[in-house]
Design a protein around this motif. Structure first.
Motif, mmCIF file in Angstrom:
data_model
loop_
_atom_site.group_PDB
_atom_site.id
_atom_site.type_symbol
_atom_site.label_atom_id
_atom_site.label_comp_id
_atom_site.label_asym_id
_atom_site.label_seq_id
_atom_site.Cartn_x
_atom_site.Cartn_y
_atom_site.Cartn_z
ATOM 1 N N UNK A 1 -48.034 12.725 11.867
ATOM 2 C CA UNK A 1 -46.768 12.884 12.550
ATOM 3 C C UNK A 1 -45.928 11.625 12.369
ATOM 4 N N UNK A 2 -44.665 11.819 11.995
ATOM 5 C CA UNK A 2 -43.759 10.693 11.804
ATOM 6 C C UNK A 2 -43.263 10.177 13.142
ATOM 7 N N UNK A 3 -43.180 8.849 13.242
ATOM 8 C CA UNK A 3 -42.629 8.251 14.446
ATOM 9 C C UNK A 3 -41.204 7.788 14.147
ATOM 10 N N UNK A 4 -40.257 8.331 14.912
ATOM 11 C CA UNK A 4 -38.851 7.979 14.748
ATOM 12 C C UNK A 4 -38.368 7.315 16.027
ATOM 13 N N UNK A 5 -37.632 6.219 15.868
ATOM 14 C CA UNK A 5 -37.054 5.550 17.029
ATOM 15 C C UNK A 5 -35.620 5.140 16.723
ATOM 16 N N UNK A 6 -34.841 4.998 17.775
ATOM 17 C CA UNK A 6 -33.482 4.490 17.665
ATOM 18 C C UNK A 6 -33.286 3.487 18.798
ATOM 19 N N UNK A 7 -32.793 2.293 18.467
ATOM 20 C CA UNK A 7 -32.479 1.267 19.463
ATOM 21 C C UNK A 7 -30.987 0.995 19.397
ATOM 22 N N UNK A 8 -30.335 1.089 20.541
ATOM 23 C CA UNK A 8 -28.897 0.840 20.619
ATOM 24 C C UNK A 8 -28.634 -0.513 21.264
ATOM 25 N N UNK A 9 -27.558 -1.131 20.857
ATOM 26 C CA UNK A 9 -27.121 -2.375 21.472
ATOM 27 C C UNK A 9 -25.798 -2.093 22.181
ATOM 28 N N UNK A 10 -25.586 -2.708 23.317
ATOM 29 C CA UNK A 10 -24.341 -2.525 24.058
ATOM 30 C C UNK A 10 -23.180 -3.023 23.189
ATOM 31 N N UNK A 11 -22.167 -2.182 22.967
ATOM 32 C CA UNK A 11 -21.025 -2.612 22.146
ATOM 33 C C UNK A 11 -20.342 -3.845 22.735
ATOM 34 N N UNK A 12 -19.950 -4.760 21.836
ATOM 35 C CA UNK A 12 -19.242 -5.968 22.240
ATOM 36 C C UNK A 12 -18.133 -6.248 21.235
ATOM 37 N N UNK A 13 -16.933 -6.501 21.756
ATOM 38 C CA UNK A 13 -15.781 -6.874 20.932
ATOM 39 C C UNK A 13 -15.516 -5.868 19.816
ATOM 40 N N UNK A 14 -15.757 -4.590 20.086
ATOM 41 C CA UNK A 14 -15.503 -3.549 19.093
ATOM 42 C C UNK A 14 -16.592 -3.382 18.055
ATOM 43 N N UNK A 15 -17.726 -4.055 18.215
ATOM 44 C CA UNK A 15 -18.855 -3.927 17.287
ATOM 45 C C UNK A 15 -19.906 -3.020 17.925
#
Length: 82
Positions: A1-15
């Motif tokens: 089984x493939x392990x998929x993850x996504x980590x988000x960073x809080x947007x800052x200064x339009x990035x």
């Protein structure tokens, strides 16, 4: 089984930034939503790079040094393979 993850960073200064991992490969996606070039401090994305020191920008093939600050052009998006 493939392990998929996504980590988000809080947007800052339009990035907007997130890292996605699939089958052991990680990509860092960086989106500049502003009309000006932005410099992103490496402390902003360090925790998302899994201790990688460099990566390759997939469209241009350019090597990206992840130990330094990153410059992202106006309205530019980058997909960096770690």
């Amino acid at each position: 089984m493939e392990k998929k993850t996504v980590k988000y960073h809080i947007p800052q200064h339009g990035i907007y930034m997130y890292a996605r991992t699939n089958s052991g490969k990680t990509e860092l996606i960086v989106l500049n939503s502003t009309n000006t070039e932005q410099v992103v401090a490496n402390k902003y994305y360090r925790m998302m790079t899994n201790d990688s020191k460099s990566g390759k920008e997939l469209v241009s093939g350019k090597k990206i040094d992840l130990t330094r600050n990153m410059t992202v052009g106006a309205r530019q998006s980058l997909i960096i393979e770690l």
